[in-house]
Design an enzyme around this catalytic site. Structure first.
Site, PDB file in Angstrom:
ATOM      1  N   LYS A 175       0.714  -1.244   0.126  1.00 39.57           N
ATOM      2  CA  LYS A 175       0.087   0.030  -0.084  1.00 39.57           C
ATOM      3  C   LYS A 175       0.916   1.058   0.124  1.00 39.57           C
ATOM      4  O   LYS A 175       1.537   1.473   1.019  1.00 39.57           O
ATOM      5  CB  LYS A 175      -0.771  -0.075   1.301  1.00 39.57           C
ATOM      6  CG  LYS A 175      -1.913   1.198   1.127  1.00 39.57           C
ATOM      7  CD  LYS A 175      -2.660   1.664   2.486  1.00 39.57           C
ATOM      8  CE  LYS A 175      -1.827   2.788   3.256  1.00 39.57           C
ATOM      9  NZ  LYS A 175      -1.767   3.776   2.429  1.00 39.57           N
ATOM     10  N   PRO A 176       1.058   1.905  -1.177  1.00 42.70           N
ATOM     11  CA  PRO A 176       1.758   3.187  -1.123  1.00 42.70           C
ATOM     12  C   PRO A 176       1.069   4.336  -0.522  1.00 42.70           C
ATOM     13  O   PRO A 176      -0.276   4.301  -0.209  1.00 42.70           O
ATOM     14  CB  PRO A 176       1.913   3.486  -2.636  1.00 42.70           C
ATOM     15  CG  PRO A 176       0.815   2.631  -3.389  1.00 42.70           C
ATOM     16  CD  PRO A 176       0.343   1.844  -2.381  1.00 42.70           C
ATOM     17  N   GLU A 248      11.063   1.175   9.621  1.00 44.99           N
ATOM     18  CA  GLU A 248      11.729   2.434   9.212  1.00 44.99           C
ATOM     19  C   GLU A 248      11.070   3.783   9.445  1.00 44.99           C
ATOM     20  O   GLU A 248      10.106   3.871   8.601  1.00 44.99           O
ATOM     21  CB  GLU A 248      12.431   2.466   7.639  1.00 44.99           C
ATOM     22  CG  GLU A 248      13.150   1.207   7.335  1.00 44.99           C
ATOM     23  CD  GLU A 248      14.571   1.012   7.707  1.00 44.99           C
ATOM     24  OE1 GLU A 248      14.925   2.038   8.481  1.00 44.99           O
ATOM     25  OE2 GLU A 248      15.292   0.040   7.746  1.00 44.99           O
ATOM     26  N   CYS A 284      13.991  11.095   4.985  1.00 47.24           N
ATOM     27  CA  CYS A 284      14.147  10.651   6.369  1.00 47.24           C
ATOM     28  C   CYS A 284      15.729  11.043   6.876  1.00 47.24           C
ATOM     29  O   CYS A 284      15.734  11.365   8.001  1.00 47.24           O
ATOM     30  CB  CYS A 284      13.655   9.045   6.587  1.00 47.24           C
ATOM     31  SG  CYS A 284      14.756   8.141   5.334  1.00 47.24           S
ATOM     32  N   GLU A 386      11.085  16.377  13.905  1.00 50.32           N
ATOM     33  CA  GLU A 386      11.728  16.337  12.356  1.00 50.32           C
ATOM     34  C   GLU A 386      10.675  17.361  11.504  1.00 50.32           C
ATOM     35  O   GLU A 386       9.788  17.351  11.781  1.00 50.32           O
ATOM     36  CB  GLU A 386      11.153  14.817  12.157  1.00 50.32           C
ATOM     37  CG  GLU A 386      11.761  14.664  10.572  1.00 50.32           C
ATOM     38  CD  GLU A 386      11.087  13.299  10.279  1.00 50.32           C
ATOM     39  OE1 GLU A 386      10.185  12.596  10.604  1.00 50.32           O
ATOM     40  OE2 GLU A 386      11.969  12.429   9.562  1.00 50.32           O
TER      41      GLU A 386
HETATM   42  P1  NAD Z   1       2.725   8.257   7.486  1.00 49.25           P
HETATM   43  O1  NAD Z   1       3.421   7.665   8.623  1.00 49.25           O
HETATM   44  O2  NAD Z   1       1.897   9.455   7.618  1.00 49.25           O
HETATM   45  O3  NAD Z   1       2.520   7.468   6.238  1.00 49.25           O
HETATM   46  C1  NAD Z   1       3.223   6.368   5.846  1.00 49.25           C
HETATM   47  C2  NAD Z   1       2.207   5.361   5.506  1.00 49.25           C
HETATM   48  O4  NAD Z   1       1.215   4.743   6.544  1.00 49.25           O
HETATM   49  C3  NAD Z   1       1.162   5.729   4.260  1.00 49.25           C
HETATM   50  O5  NAD Z   1       1.165   4.775   3.186  1.00 49.25           O
HETATM   51  C4  NAD Z   1       0.046   5.914   5.276  1.00 49.25           C
HETATM   52  O6  NAD Z   1      -1.198   5.937   4.171  1.00 49.25           O
HETATM   53  C5  NAD Z   1      -0.079   4.697   5.965  1.00 49.25           C
HETATM   54  N1  NAD Z   1      -0.856   4.794   7.104  1.00 49.25           N
HETATM   55  C6  NAD Z   1      -1.335   5.885   7.687  1.00 49.25           C
HETATM   56  N2  NAD Z   1      -1.972   5.522   9.113  1.00 49.25           N
HETATM   57  C7  NAD Z   1      -1.921   4.220   8.968  1.00 49.25           C
HETATM   58  C8  NAD Z   1      -2.273   3.183  10.085  1.00 49.25           C
HETATM   59  N3  NAD Z   1      -2.896   3.676  11.289  1.00 49.25           N
HETATM   60  N4  NAD Z   1      -2.020   2.096   9.949  1.00 49.25           N
HETATM   61  C9  NAD Z   1      -1.358   1.689   8.777  1.00 49.25           C
HETATM   62  N5  NAD Z   1      -0.774   2.391   7.878  1.00 49.25           N
HETATM   63  C10 NAD Z   1      -0.939   3.669   8.041  1.00 49.25           C
HETATM   64  O7  NAD Z   1       4.360   9.114   7.001  1.00 49.25           O
HETATM   65  P2  NAD Z   1       4.606   9.936   5.375  1.00 49.25           P
HETATM   66  O8  NAD Z   1       3.966  11.226   6.087  1.00 49.25           O
HETATM   67  O9  NAD Z   1       3.990   9.307   4.471  1.00 49.25           O
HETATM   68  O10 NAD Z   1       6.125  10.052   5.402  1.00 49.25           O
HETATM   69  C11 NAD Z   1       7.078  10.916   6.196  1.00 49.25           C
HETATM   70  C12 NAD Z   1       7.676  10.094   7.285  1.00 49.25           C
HETATM   71  O11 NAD Z   1       8.445   8.890   6.692  1.00 49.25           O
HETATM   72  C13 NAD Z   1       8.841  10.928   8.275  1.00 49.25           C
HETATM   73  O12 NAD Z   1       8.568  10.689   9.473  1.00 49.25           O
HETATM   74  C14 NAD Z   1      10.058  10.132   7.675  1.00 49.25           C
HETATM   75  O13 NAD Z   1      11.080  10.448   8.362  1.00 49.25           O
HETATM   76  C15 NAD Z   1       9.555   8.920   7.338  1.00 49.25           C
HETATM   77  N6  NAD Z   1      10.420   8.040   6.538  1.00 49.25           N
HETATM   78  C16 NAD Z   1      11.345   7.058   7.217  1.00 49.25           C
HETATM   79  C17 NAD Z   1      12.276   6.614   6.354  1.00 49.25           C
HETATM   80  C18 NAD Z   1      13.262   5.463   6.861  1.00 49.25           C
HETATM   81  O14 NAD Z   1      13.963   5.058   6.104  1.00 49.25           O
HETATM   82  N7  NAD Z   1      13.558   5.551   8.044  1.00 49.25           N
HETATM   83  C19 NAD Z   1      12.541   6.910   4.988  1.00 49.25           C
HETATM   84  C20 NAD Z   1      11.399   7.792   4.369  1.00 49.25           C
HETATM   85  C21 NAD Z   1      10.496   8.426   5.231  1.00 49.25           C
END
Ligand code: NAD
Length: 492
Positions: A175-176, A248, A284, A386
């Site tokens: 799921k993206p 991650e 990230c 962050e």
């Molecule tokens: P997010 O946590 O809002 O969303 C990530 C994914 O989770 C999305 O596909 C979203 O639809 C899904 N999601 C949302 N609520 C959910 C739930 N209750 N259960 C399951 N899935 C759910 O993150 P974002 O805003 O898309 O991305 C930014 C964040 O990602 C930042 O904190 C960044 O640091 C982190 N990130 C980490 C890495 C790493 O490798 N450590 C890499 C890239 C981004």
């Protein structure tokens, strides 16, 4: 570059799965342009995808590894051939400049190739003949993997999971993020077409789909990249069925600039600026707070601003010479602006950096003027949280102990960097709590897919990339064949 919106579908059991409900994805450069529509799947659709993945797992786990590798190599070639179209779509839906989208595809391919080249050796059975018999250690596929990915690097953070999971004999439902669902769907379509139906399934949607993916008893592993707060929900959702997990998460990566860093080294200074502002800071592992030895602080700030003004050119992701595009979405703009306003309100100095290439466009899209923040305190949200956007605070430290304390004073521990004479920098690096520490470089510039990547503390659990990133999609299964099957201390 306005075009007709594209439509994508979910993929379940190798087929396009159509649903009525669609969510538009706007172009962050021109938010009135719709780049495409992604389906909004229901929990029922997600259950279907998981059921199919579970059924397919029974045969897929027994398939020969050679066959899996050959299929993945065919997909790699097709993604290579279609790189220009995929990169263009990614830049339009995401807002990152074209060179950045191409770079993301290149890193994705590099990892997929590494996985194909090494999976057989890393996952091969280990047979040990020893003084009490023989033991076989096998690396077995785990089952159905739910992969959930964020918007900032949608392709590389999906392929980082798909390649090792499928090669090891798992099936997947991915799921993206709805904030960048289009290019990743194209890549999933290419990969899914090369594999038997049901091996790779794709669903779209928000939290409710995520909840099904993380709580369904037929899911054996969760591979999640995203925010730390979301990960807490996921851990709770998965608790009832004790799932294997790779997480991650967020980072607040410190860059420590030592007294012996050469502020006149223009290449190093540019690398540091890039480490803060690439992809408009939405990475990230971007360096999100800079700590400079107070002995060189003033000179450093002056030279840093010069270097930033040279490298930062904000504009259309398809424009000539543009290095930074808009932020991906309005909510993110507001989050970053709130942090800047809070710091300014407390007396910090906010300095605008770089050139705005097209003022009219800047007003239309989710653009932010990149900034550096001087005089903020360690406990200010701009330093503690962050930011995930085009701003960075620069603070000073009095000695190395102080620098290490400040860098480690965070709930996060993804990456970090130390800038200065190499030996000295390595000495300091050893004291930092992080999954990766880079010397005289940072962020994706110091990334190498051959080595494990991941966070400590609240930045995550487990590793992706490297051999650990291949093993992460297996369970260790020991088959023990002792010479003497009876234990001597148990009476006959
Ligand atoms: P997010 O946590 O809002 O969303 C990530 C994914 O989770 C999305 O596909 C979203 O639809 C899904 N999601 C949302 N609520 C959910 C739930 N209750 N259960 C399951 N899935 C759910 O993150 P974002 O805003 O898309 O991305 C930014 C964040 O990602 C930042 O904190 C960044 O640091 C982190 N990130 C980490 C890495 C790493 O490798 N450590 C890499 C890239 C981004």
């Amino acid at each position: 570059m306005s075009k007709d919106p594209i439509k994508i579908d979910a993929i379940i059991n190798g087929e396009k799965y159509k649903v009525e409900k669609q969510e538009p994805r706007e172009n962050p450069t021109h938010p009135d342009e719709i780049v495409g529509y992604a389906p909004v799947n229901s929990r029922e659709d997600t259950v279907k995808a998981i059921d199919v993945a579970r059924e397919t797992f029974i045969t897929w786990r027994e398939s020969p590894m050679d066959d899996r590798v050959e299929r993945m190599r065919k997909a790699i070639q097709k993604i290579k051939d279609q790189t220009p179209e995929i990169a263009e779509l990614l830049s339009r839906e995401h807002g990152k400049p074209l060179y950045d989208s191409e770079g993301e595809i290149a890193v994705s391919l590099m990892w997929m190739e590494y996985a194909c080249d090494n999976v057989q050796e890393v996952l091969k059975n280990e047979v040990q003949e020893h003084d009490s018999g023989k033991t076989i250690i096998s690396r077995d596929a785990i089952g159905v993997v739910s992969a959930i990915t964020p918007w900032n690097y949608p392709l590389s953070l999906s392929t980082i999971k798909m390649a090792p999971a499928l090669l090891a004999g798992n099936t997947m439902v991915l799921k993206p993020s709805p904030l960048a669902p289009l290019a990743v769907s194209k890549v999933c379509e290419i990969i899914s077409d090369e594999f038997p139906p049901g091996v790779l399934n794709l669903v779209h949607g928000e939290a409710d789909v995520g909840v099904e993916l993380t709580s369904n008893p037929k899911v054996a592993k969760i591979a999640f990249t995203g925010g730390t707060e979301t990960a807490k929900h996921i851990m709770k959702s998965a608790a009832d069925t004790i799932k294997n997990m790779t997480l991650e998460l967020g980072g607040n990566d410190a860059a420590i600039v030592l007294k012996d860093f050469d502020v006149n080294d223009e290449r190093a200074m540019r690398r540091l600026v890039i480490s803060n502002f690439l992809t408009a800071g939405q990475i990230c592992m971007i360096a999100k707070r800079i700590y400079v030895d107070r002995a060189i602080y003033d000179e450093f700030v002056e030279k840093y601003i010069d270097a930033a003004n040279k490298w930062i050119r904000v504009g259309d992701p398809f424009g000539d010479n543009v290095t930074i595009g808009p932020v991906n979405n309005q909510k993110q703009v507001e989050h970053v602006q709130n942090l800047i306003d809070d710091a300014e309100g407390k007396g910090a100095k906010v300095i605008k950096l770089g050139e705005i290439m097209d003022e009219d466009l800047f007003e239309q899209g989710y653009f932010m003027h990149p900034t550096v923040v001087l005089g903020a305190n360690q406990d200010d949200p701009i330093v503690k949280e962050e930011q995930f956007g085009p701003t960075v605070p620069i603070l000073s430290f009095k000695d190395e102990q102080d620098a290490i304390r400040l860098a480690n004073d965070s709930i996060y521990g993804l990456t970090s960097s130390v800038w200065g004479k190499e030996e000295h920098a390595v000495d300091v690096a050893k004291h930092i709590q992080a999954g990766t520490t880079m010397i005289n470089t940072a962020a994706v510039q110091g990334l190498d897919v051959r080595f494990p990547f991941g966070g400590v503390k609240q930045s995550g659990i487990g590793r992706e990339y490297g051999d650990e990133g291949l093993l992460a999609y297996t369970d260790t299964h020991v088959i023990n064949i002792p010479d003497d099957k009876d234990l001597p201390y148990i009476p006959e």
